[in-house]
Write an enzyme that holds these catalytic residues in place. Structure first.
Site, short mmCIF file in Angstrom:
data_model
loop_
_atom_site.label_atom_id
_atom_site.label_comp_id
_atom_site.label_asym_id
_atom_site.label_seq_id
_atom_site.Cartn_x
_atom_site.Cartn_y
_atom_site.Cartn_z
N ARG A 20 -8.77 13.30 -5.17
CA ARG A 20 -8.75 12.16 -6.09
C ARG A 20 -10.05 12.05 -6.90
O ARG A 20 -10.49 10.94 -7.22
CB ARG A 20 -8.52 10.83 -5.34
N ARG A 43 -10.00 5.95 -10.15
CA ARG A 43 -10.49 4.63 -10.60
C ARG A 43 -11.94 4.31 -10.28
O ARG A 43 -12.49 3.37 -10.83
CB ARG A 43 -9.58 3.54 -10.01
N ARG A 90 -7.39 5.78 -18.86
CA ARG A 90 -6.15 5.21 -18.35
C ARG A 90 -5.72 4.02 -19.21
O ARG A 90 -4.54 3.86 -19.52
CB ARG A 90 -6.37 4.77 -16.91
N ASP A 123 0.87 13.58 -10.22
CA ASP A 123 1.14 12.88 -8.97
C ASP A 123 2.28 13.56 -8.23
O ASP A 123 3.17 14.15 -8.87
CB ASP A 123 1.51 11.41 -9.23
N TYR A 153 8.76 8.84 0.60
CA TYR A 153 8.75 7.90 -0.54
C TYR A 153 10.15 7.77 -1.15
O TYR A 153 10.56 6.69 -1.55
CB TYR A 153 7.75 8.39 -1.61
O1 CP3 Z 1 -6.84 14.36 -6.71
C1 CP3 Z 1 -6.81 14.25 -7.96
O2 CP3 Z 1 -7.79 13.85 -8.63
C2 CP3 Z 1 -5.56 14.71 -8.68
C3 CP3 Z 1 -4.54 13.77 -8.94
C4 CP3 Z 1 -3.72 13.19 -7.79
C5 CP3 Z 1 -3.23 11.85 -7.82
N1 CP3 Z 1 -2.39 11.68 -6.77
C6 CP3 Z 1 -3.57 10.87 -8.84
C7 CP3 Z 1 -3.33 9.43 -8.58
C8 CP3 Z 1 -3.19 13.79 -6.63
C9 CP3 Z 1 -3.45 15.19 -6.07
C10 CP3 Z 1 -2.35 12.83 -6.01
C11 CP3 Z 1 -1.58 13.10 -4.80
C12 CP3 Z 1 -0.79 12.01 -4.18
N2 CP3 Z 1 -0.12 11.01 -4.80
C13 CP3 Z 1 -0.55 11.93 -2.79
C14 CP3 Z 1 -1.02 12.91 -1.75
C15 CP3 Z 1 -2.45 12.75 -1.40
C16 CP3 Z 1 -2.79 11.48 -0.65
O3 CP3 Z 1 -3.51 10.66 -1.26
O4 CP3 Z 1 -2.38 11.34 0.50
C17 CP3 Z 1 0.25 10.78 -2.58
C18 CP3 Z 1 0.74 10.28 -1.24
C19 CP3 Z 1 0.52 10.22 -3.86
C20 CP3 Z 1 1.38 9.04 -4.17
C21 CP3 Z 1 0.63 7.95 -4.81
N3 CP3 Z 1 0.11 8.01 -6.08
C22 CP3 Z 1 0.33 6.68 -4.26
C23 CP3 Z 1 0.73 6.22 -2.88
C24 CP3 Z 1 -0.38 5.99 -5.24
C25 CP3 Z 1 -0.82 4.55 -5.18
C26 CP3 Z 1 -2.01 4.39 -4.33
C27 CP3 Z 1 -3.25 4.36 -5.17
O5 CP3 Z 1 -4.21 5.06 -4.83
O6 CP3 Z 1 -3.23 3.60 -6.16
C28 CP3 Z 1 -0.56 6.85 -6.35
C29 CP3 Z 1 -1.28 6.55 -7.61
C30 CP3 Z 1 -2.32 7.51 -8.05
N4 CP3 Z 1 -2.21 8.87 -8.04
C31 CP3 Z 1 -3.58 7.17 -8.62
C32 CP3 Z 1 -4.21 8.38 -8.96
C33 CP3 Z 1 -5.54 8.55 -9.65
C34 CP3 Z 1 -4.06 5.77 -8.90
C35 CP3 Z 1 -3.31 5.30 -10.09
C36 CP3 Z 1 -4.05 4.40 -11.03
O7 CP3 Z 1 -4.85 4.88 -11.86
O8 CP3 Z 1 -3.78 3.21 -10.94
#
Ligand code: CP3
Length: 348
Positions: A29, A33, A42, A79, A156
């Site tokens: 990640r 944010r 964003r 994602d 999910y």
């Molecule tokens: O790592 C990186 O920088 C690359 C991008 C990336 C994102 N999600 C961006 C993201 C990667 C590799 C993921 C993987 C992901 N997404 C996983 C597996 C890894 C882990 O964290 O266990 C999972 C389970 C998801 C599903 C997901 N996406 C959830 C549950 C959420 C909401 C929780 C949160 O952190 O807000 C997201 C949103 C998400 N994916 C964000 C980002 C940067 C936040 C979104 C925002 O900008 O509001």
């Protein structure tokens, strides 16, 4: 026969099994944010999904942490839930809460999903992002593509949201194994073709995120975490034998032991519920490991961050290692602490 060339990039060298004095480093990640420049892009995109599907902006946020910190790898900004959406599920994000999806719980829901081969029109912006990145990244930076592992994605799709214990997925597995296993198969097939396309577009490494692997145990861990990973990796290796795969069966505990060997992965990413000394002894003996600093240090910083970072570098010193966090960095992290972590790793 052509000689296999030693790769130049530090991440690829670690994945080829080389022990390096200073481990290469990137962070789960890393585009997110906690960075003001991410929040600005964003806002420009309007929302998270628009950011994922606008190649110029997705490439921009992927590059931001590379410019700021000089990480050794960039991870494609996308994602894991884009694949369910491409298969026909509804997907939206509720601010402050997380993802929401239409649910898959019956034969009829399953029958309404698209075939695995039909995902590419929907996902073509992601491939475009990869193409842009492969042109724009500095020559020393490795580009990592990724997908969610079938079990995690299924949790999910079945629940329609994130859940603390993956209860709905466990329930479907017990009550309607046919639908559950058909869904897992469909995601597995989609993941193979999705990652193949990312590699064709320029991804140099791919990572499989099984964030909820830890909620499977015994035979079920074998059947629903290990075997799908093995199937995906075998299919990718058939087409792209030289593209390394990182597997992340998060919170697998003892399940980490032998996972790389059994699945054909080139590296296992380790979360911070296991110690680095344990992982060095039992997991690194099979090859490269990635991990495993607790993300909380990116919030709290200070001497504890320095001590723990050094302890991890030290524990993995005698084998191939990619430094990373045990899970994603959180939005409340301080960007200064990320700089401190990198400085500490590079001066070990
Ligand atoms: O790592 C990186 O920088 C690359 C991008 C990336 C994102 N999600 C961006 C993201 C990667 C590799 C993921 C993987 C992901 N997404 C996983 C597996 C890894 C882990 O964290 O266990 C999972 C389970 C998801 C599903 C997901 N996406 C959830 C549950 C959420 C909401 C929780 C949160 O952190 O807000 C997201 C949103 C998400 N994916 C964000 C980002 C940067 C936040 C979104 C925002 O900008 O509001």
């Amino acid at each position: 026969m052509a000689m296999k060339k030693t790769p130049e990039k530090t991440i690829l060298r670690a994945l080829a099994g080389e022990t390096q004095t200073t481990p290469p480093i990137w962070m789960m990640r890393q585009a997110g944010r906690y960075l003001p420049e991410y929040r600005a892009t964003r806002a420009q995109a309007g929302d998270f999904l628009s950011l994922c599907y606008t190649p110029d902006l997705a490439a921009e946020v992927t590059l931001q942490p590379i410019r700021r910190y000089g990480f050794d790898a960039a991870i494609l900004f996308a994602d894991i839930l884009l694949v369910p959406q491409a298969l026909g599920a509804d997907l939206w994000f509720v601010t402050g809460e997380g993802p929401r999806l239409s649910t898959i719980t019956s034969d009829a829901d399953m029958a309404a999903l698209k075939p695995a081969d039909d995902i590419h029109d929907h996902l073509s912006p992601v491939y475009e992002t990869v193409k842009i990145l492969s042109q724009e990244l500095p020559s020393e930076t490795t580009l990592i593509g990724f997908a969610g592992a079938p079990w995690t994605v299924a949790t999910y799709m079945i629940a329609g949201r994130g859940t603390p214990d993956q209860g709905p997925a466990h329930a479907l597995k017990a009550e309607n194994k046919v639908v559950f296993e058909t869904l897992l198969d469909r995601i597995t097939e989609a993941t193979i073709t999705y990652l193949d396309m990312q590699i064709q577009a320029g991804a140099e490494v791919v990572k499989l995120f099984d964030s909820w692997a830890g909620s499977l145990s015994g035979d079920e861990f074998h059947k629903y975490a290990l075997l799908p990973a093995k199937r995906i990796i075998a299919a990718l290796k058939e087409k792209h034998p030289n593209v390394p795969v990182i597997a992340f069966p998060r919170e697998a505990g003892d399940g980490y032991i032998g996972f790389a060997h059994a699945t054909g992965a080139d590296c296992v990413a380790i979360d911070n519920s296991v110690s680095a000394t344990w992982a060095a002894e039992y997991v690194q003996k099979d090859g490269c490991v990635q991990g495993n600093l607790a993300s909380k240090h990116m919030v709290t910083g200070g001497q504890a961050l320095i001590d723990e970072t050094r302890a991890i570098v030290d524990a993995f010193r005698n084998g191939p290692h990619i430094f990373n966090l045990g899970h994603g960095i959180t939005p409340d992290a301080d960007p200064e602490n990320v700089a401190l972590m990198i400085e500490t790793v590079r001066s070990c």
